[in-house]
Structure formats: C-alpha cells, structure tokens
Design a protein around this motif. Structure first.
Motif, PDB file in Angstrom:
ATOM      1  N   PRO A 369       3.594 -10.912  14.472  1.00  0.00           N
ATOM      2  CA  PRO A 369       2.198 -11.036  14.040  1.00  0.00           C
ATOM      3  C   PRO A 369       1.812  -9.840  13.166  1.00  0.00           C
ATOM      4  O   PRO A 369       2.239  -8.709  13.413  1.00  0.00           O
ATOM      5  CB  PRO A 369       1.425 -11.027  15.364  1.00  0.00           C
ATOM      6  CG  PRO A 369       2.293 -10.254  16.304  1.00  0.00           C
ATOM      7  CD  PRO A 369       3.714 -10.451  15.862  1.00  0.00           C
ATOM      8  N   VAL A 370       1.022 -10.084  12.139  1.00  0.00           N
ATOM      9  CA  VAL A 370       0.639  -9.026  11.198  1.00  0.00           C
ATOM     10  C   VAL A 370      -0.873  -9.078  10.980  1.00  0.00           C
ATOM     11  O   VAL A 370      -1.420 -10.148  10.678  1.00  0.00           O
ATOM     12  CB  VAL A 370       1.349  -9.193   9.838  1.00  0.00           C
ATOM     13  CG1 VAL A 370       0.800  -8.199   8.816  1.00  0.00           C
ATOM     14  CG2 VAL A 370       2.849  -9.016   9.998  1.00  0.00           C
ATOM     15  N   ARG A 371      -1.527  -7.934  11.132  1.00  0.00           N
ATOM     16  CA  ARG A 371      -2.929  -7.779  10.711  1.00  0.00           C
ATOM     17  C   ARG A 371      -2.929  -6.903   9.472  1.00  0.00           C
ATOM     18  O   ARG A 371      -2.602  -5.711   9.522  1.00  0.00           O
ATOM     19  CB  ARG A 371      -3.771  -7.164  11.818  1.00  0.00           C
ATOM     20  CG  ARG A 371      -5.193  -6.803  11.389  1.00  0.00           C
ATOM     21  CD  ARG A 371      -6.099  -6.602  12.586  1.00  0.00           C
ATOM     22  NE  ARG A 371      -6.412  -7.886  13.214  1.00  0.00           N
ATOM     23  CZ  ARG A 371      -7.067  -8.006  14.382  1.00  0.00           C
ATOM     24  NH1 ARG A 371      -7.445  -6.918  15.032  1.00  0.00           N
ATOM     25  NH2 ARG A 371      -7.320  -9.203  14.885  1.00  0.00           N
ATOM     26  N   GLU A 372      -3.271  -7.492   8.361  1.00  0.00           N
ATOM     27  CA  GLU A 372      -3.156  -6.805   7.083  1.00  0.00           C
ATOM     28  C   GLU A 372      -4.106  -5.603   7.027  1.00  0.00           C
ATOM     29  O   GLU A 372      -5.263  -5.693   7.430  1.00  0.00           O
ATOM     30  CB  GLU A 372      -3.480  -7.776   5.948  1.00  0.00           C
ATOM     31  CG  GLU A 372      -2.875  -7.389   4.632  1.00  0.00           C
ATOM     32  CD  GLU A 372      -2.820  -8.546   3.661  1.00  0.00           C
ATOM     33  OE1 GLU A 372      -2.609  -8.274   2.472  1.00  0.00           O
ATOM     34  OE2 GLU A 372      -2.974  -9.703   4.085  1.00  0.00           O
ATOM     35  N   SER A 373      -3.573  -4.476   6.539  1.00  0.00           N
ATOM     36  CA  SER A 373      -4.353  -3.235   6.542  1.00  0.00           C
ATOM     37  C   SER A 373      -3.620  -2.180   5.735  1.00  0.00           C
ATOM     38  O   SER A 373      -2.470  -2.371   5.315  1.00  0.00           O
ATOM     39  CB  SER A 373      -4.534  -2.727   7.978  1.00  0.00           C
ATOM     40  OG  SER A 373      -3.268  -2.421   8.535  1.00  0.00           O
ATOM     41  N   ALA A 374      -4.272  -1.042   5.555  1.00  0.00           N
ATOM     42  CA  ALA A 374      -3.650   0.054   4.808  1.00  0.00           C
ATOM     43  C   ALA A 374      -2.421   0.589   5.531  1.00  0.00           C
ATOM     44  O   ALA A 374      -1.392   0.889   4.897  1.00  0.00           O
ATOM     45  CB  ALA A 374      -4.669   1.168   4.595  1.00  0.00           C
ATOM     46  N   ILE A 375      -2.493   0.723   6.861  1.00  0.00           N
ATOM     47  CA  ILE A 375      -1.351   1.258   7.599  1.00  0.00           C
ATOM     48  C   ILE A 375      -0.166   0.302   7.542  1.00  0.00           C
ATOM     49  O   ILE A 375       0.987   0.733   7.432  1.00  0.00           O
ATOM     50  CB  ILE A 375      -1.736   1.568   9.069  1.00  0.00           C
ATOM     51  CG1 ILE A 375      -0.597   2.286   9.801  1.00  0.00           C
ATOM     52  CG2 ILE A 375      -2.119   0.309   9.815  1.00  0.00           C
ATOM     53  CD1 ILE A 375      -0.321   3.667   9.348  1.00  0.00           C
ATOM     54  N   MET A 376      -0.430  -1.012   7.558  1.00  0.00           N
ATOM     55  CA  MET A 376       0.667  -1.975   7.478  1.00  0.00           C
ATOM     56  C   MET A 376       1.281  -1.971   6.076  1.00  0.00           C
ATOM     57  O   MET A 376       2.497  -2.096   5.924  1.00  0.00           O
ATOM     58  CB  MET A 376       0.184  -3.369   7.852  1.00  0.00           C
ATOM     59  CG  MET A 376      -0.301  -3.496   9.300  1.00  0.00           C
ATOM     60  SD  MET A 376       0.931  -2.974  10.520  1.00  0.00           S
ATOM     61  CE  MET A 376       2.150  -4.287  10.345  1.00  0.00           C
ATOM     62  N   ARG A 377       0.457  -1.806   5.054  1.00  0.00           N
ATOM     63  CA  ARG A 377       1.000  -1.709   3.693  1.00  0.00           C
ATOM     64  C   ARG A 377       1.853  -0.455   3.555  1.00  0.00           C
ATOM     65  O   ARG A 377       2.892  -0.467   2.878  1.00  0.00           O
ATOM     66  CB  ARG A 377      -0.141  -1.708   2.672  1.00  0.00           C
ATOM     67  CG  ARG A 377      -0.804  -3.051   2.511  1.00  0.00           C
ATOM     68  CD  ARG A 377      -1.709  -3.073   1.286  1.00  0.00           C
ATOM     69  NE  ARG A 377      -2.855  -2.190   1.437  1.00  0.00           N
ATOM     70  CZ  ARG A 377      -4.015  -2.551   2.007  1.00  0.00           C
ATOM     71  NH1 ARG A 377      -4.157  -3.789   2.476  1.00  0.00           N
ATOM     72  NH2 ARG A 377      -5.023  -1.707   2.075  1.00  0.00           N
ATOM     73  N   PHE A 378       1.430   0.636   4.197  1.00  0.00           N
ATOM     74  CA  PHE A 378       2.204   1.870   4.170  1.00  0.00           C
ATOM     75  C   PHE A 378       3.589   1.661   4.791  1.00  0.00           C
ATOM     76  O   PHE A 378       4.613   2.054   4.228  1.00  0.00           O
ATOM     77  CB  PHE A 378       1.441   2.966   4.910  1.00  0.00           C
ATOM     78  CG  PHE A 378       2.207   4.246   5.080  1.00  0.00           C
ATOM     79  CD1 PHE A 378       2.339   5.132   4.026  1.00  0.00           C
ATOM     80  CD2 PHE A 378       2.795   4.564   6.298  1.00  0.00           C
ATOM     81  CE1 PHE A 378       3.041   6.319   4.183  1.00  0.00           C
ATOM     82  CE2 PHE A 378       3.507   5.743   6.457  1.00  0.00           C
ATOM     83  CZ  PHE A 378       3.628   6.623   5.399  1.00  0.00           C
TER      84      PHE A 378
END
Length: 420
Positions: A369-378
């Motif tokens: 599962p993925v919640r899109e965010s700045a930390i996930m993009r990092f």
C-alpha cells in the motif's frame, strides 16, 4: 535466488526432490532448466522496456503513472478511482528470453515461461495498492517435494563439518565452482547436543573482486550495494524462542539453526515441533552515497503454507519499524510511512504451487500500500538510483552469471548416478 544453489548443494537435499534418484534428478533438471532459460539472452519489447523503467521511477508516486496509456495493458475505473493492470509474458523465443507486455495472459504453459501481473488500484485520493504476481513454469516437481529438499538439507547439516563440506563439493562440483565465484562457504561448525540434535553455524563469504575481470560492471554493483549492506532475519515463536537466524555484515553471511532428524528445533531450549506461524524480525540497512538508509525491528508474521497444492512462505508486516533515513527526511512528514503497515500491511509470498494444467509454478506475490507524499517520493528516488545503476551492463552481466550457474547445476544433476 541464493537458496537454489545452496539448497541443492548436498546429496540428501537433491534426493529429497523425488521418490527415487531418477525422479529427483528429473524434477530438479526442470527447475534449473527453467531458471537457466530465464537468464539467457534476456530481451524486452519496447512497450515493456518503457513500462519497467517508469514503474521503477514512480512506484511510490502512482499518480504519475495512472494516465500513461503506453504503460498499461488494461485501464479501468472503479467507484474508488483508477484500476490499472500490466500483464507480461516472458518465454524463450529462438535464442532469447523475451519479455512482452500483452493483454489476456494465461497461466504459463511451457517450461521456463513466466507471467507477470502488476495491478495498481486506487484506494483514496492519494492512497494506492500495488498487487504483483509472478508465476514461472518450473516443470513437474510436485510442490510437496520442497519439504523433502529442506529436510534433506537439514539432515545433511547434522553431520561433522568435514563430511558436510566434502558432500557439497563432490555432489555439485560445477555448481560450487560457478556460484563460488561470488559466494563461497567460508566456515562450518556443527555441534552435537545431548538430546541428539545438532547446532549448526554456516558462514558464507561474498567477494565481488573474484569476478572483477570477467564481470566488471556486476562486480562494481555488488561492491557498492551488496557488500556494504547489513541485514538480519530472525524467526521466533510466541514465547520468544529463536528458530532461525541469518545475518550479513562485512561481506559475511552467517546462518544459525538447530536441527534433529531433518526438522528445525529452537536454537536454545527443549526440542519441540515448530509451529506453522512464527514471528519474523528484519533489519535492513544499505548505503546510498553518504547516507545509510533502511529500517530495523521490522516485525511481521511468517506463515508456512503446506497444502496438497502449495508449499510457500508468506510474510505479512503490519507494525511500523524504526526508520533510518537521512537528516533531510526529518523535514518531511512521516505519517505516510505508517500507511505502509496499516490494515493488511505489506505482504510477500514465495513458494511453489500446482498450476491449472498440472504444471508446477514457482510463484511470488507482493502487496504494497502507498500513500503518496514527499517522503514516499524521496524513498522512490533512492530506489530508482539503485535501479538505474543496475540497468544495462550490470543486469546483462548478472544474467550471464546466473545462467552459467544454473547451467552448471544442470550438468551436476546429469552426472549424478541414478541409483541412490
């Protein structure tokens, strides 16, 4: 992948794959042939080559992928939002092993054929679920034979170290030489216990310098990402008793376990049957430039699936670990990291199952599962850096190394006498 050369390294493990030596040899030849094919002259059609790099780049930023019509083989919508699927068939065509994105792929029907299904479903405005299934036709070895192979390997380990070392060298000499170009058995310690069990410690050395002349790009990649990494996997039961421990640091992989009559026992304490469900604890740290990135104390459920049609290990992680991230990430909100472990969490399954036409399929399944965010993009950018380093010459050399190793295994199996 590491388990195949190690698992087939002793004669008892090989014989565990069938009712007799001839059947065992035929079953394992199918498995090794399938994996040899998978790594021989790999090519990809333009559509899948495009999809593969896009997925690697934006796996943690799915909104950048969802409307890419050149990526998906099926595009639909649900009440929650987008529903996308990429289906891939991979099989030997001429002298190549070709990956092709296509619709309506069925279960693999020929030895060595693979089918990949990658599905992205929207769960909310910024919430997504990746579901990936990879099936690989590996011949006729019944899934239940996996139990025999593991039991044979454990029985082999319940012997003096000198006998064990001689066994794997004489049973699979070509495999030992081929795989030993990178990973070699450094030390063996077997200690007989008063209850008849044996405490076993195996240490493997990873040394990419051995292949720097013949596989220069692959050797450089291994030095950068593998030799510098640190990881540990531990299996414990509800009482806290430890059943298996494998860890890697400073280019050494150390494996510890205790066995009796081919069955695992707790490393310490009274002998007893191992439960089907254990707790797995994972530590994994890797170097990315100046940063050490990863997670420790990743706890999950480890289930041994044992049915007439399937033998597999399923891991599910629903507890947030301790993260090790660069200081720059402290400025980013970390709540999306919790989402990874909410609800059903992260699930990974690996094993063998019987296919619809009686064929045996190796199968791996992954839910993230993925919640899109700045930390996930990092984090996605870090992962894509490693993928970019791997693509091209490194992957080509790794494929050649693995194809040669599985070819050596086939030659060793063919040379084994039919009579046990």
């Amino acid at each position: 992948m590491l388990l195949l050369p190690l698992g087939f390294g002793c004669r008892a493990a090989v014989l565990g794959a069938g009712a007799d030596a001839a059947a065992a040899r035929a079953h394992l030849d199918g498995v090794t042939s399938a994996f040899e094919a998978r790594f021989t002259n790999v090519t990809r059609t333009p559509k899948f080559a495009h999809a593969r790099m896009r997925l690697g780049r934006y796996a943690f930023s799915p909104s950048k992928l969802v409307n890419d019509t050149a990526l998906w083989t099926t595009m639909q919508s649900t009440t929650r939002g987008a529903d996308r699927e990429l289906s891939v068939q991979a099989l030997t065509a001429g002298n190549e092993y070709r990956f092709d994105a296509r619709t309506n792929t069925a279960s693999p029907s020929q030895l060595g054929e693979q089918h990949h299904q990658i599905r992205l479903t929207q769960q909310g405005e910024a919430d997504w679920l990746w579901h990936t299934t990879v099936q690989h036709h590996v011949g006729t070895m019944p899934p239940r034979a996996l139990n025999g192979i593991v039991r044979g390997l454990l029985i082999s380990a319940e012997r003096p170290a000198t006998v064990l070392r001689t066994d794997y060298r004489t049973t699979m000499p070509r495999t030992t030489a081929a795989f030993g170009r990178v990973v070699s058995l450094d030390s063996i310690a077997t200690t007989a216990q008063s209850d008849g069990s044996t405490l076993v410690s195996l240490q493997f050395r990873v040394d990419a310098n051995r292949i720097k002349e013949t596989f220069p790009a692959y050797a450089k990649f291994l030095r950068k990402y593998v030799e510098s990494s640190k990881w540990r996997y531990r299996l414990t039961d509800r009482s806290g008793a430890e059943w298996f421990d494998v860890q890697s640091a400073n280019k050494l992989v150390t494996m510890r376990f205790r066995a009796h009559d081919g069955r695992l026992q707790p490393i310490l304490g009274a002998a007893r049957a191992m439960p089907d469900t254990l707790q797995i604890t994972v530590d994994a740290l890797a170097k990315f430039g100046l940063f050490t990135v990863g997670a420790t104390n990743v706890r999950g459920e480890f289930i041994h699936i044992d049915t007439p049609q399937e033998r597999a290990w399923q891991l599910r992680f629903t507890q947030e670990p301790e993260w090790h991230l660069p200081l720059i990430s402290e400025r980013l909100m970390r709540s999306p990291l919790k989402y990874l472990f909410a609800g059903q969490g992260v699930m990974f399954k690996l094993g063998f199952r019987t296919g619809p036409n009686g064929q045996t399929l190796s199968e791996r399944v992954l839910d993230i599962p993925v919640r899109e965010s700045a930390i996930m993009r990092f984090l996605g950018n870090l992962g894509f850096t490693a993928m970019s380093d791997f693509a091209g010459a490194v992957e080509e050399e790794e494929n050649r190394f693995l194809a040669e190793t599985f070819r050596a295994m086939r030659a060793d199996l063919a040379a084994l006498p039919v009579m046990p």
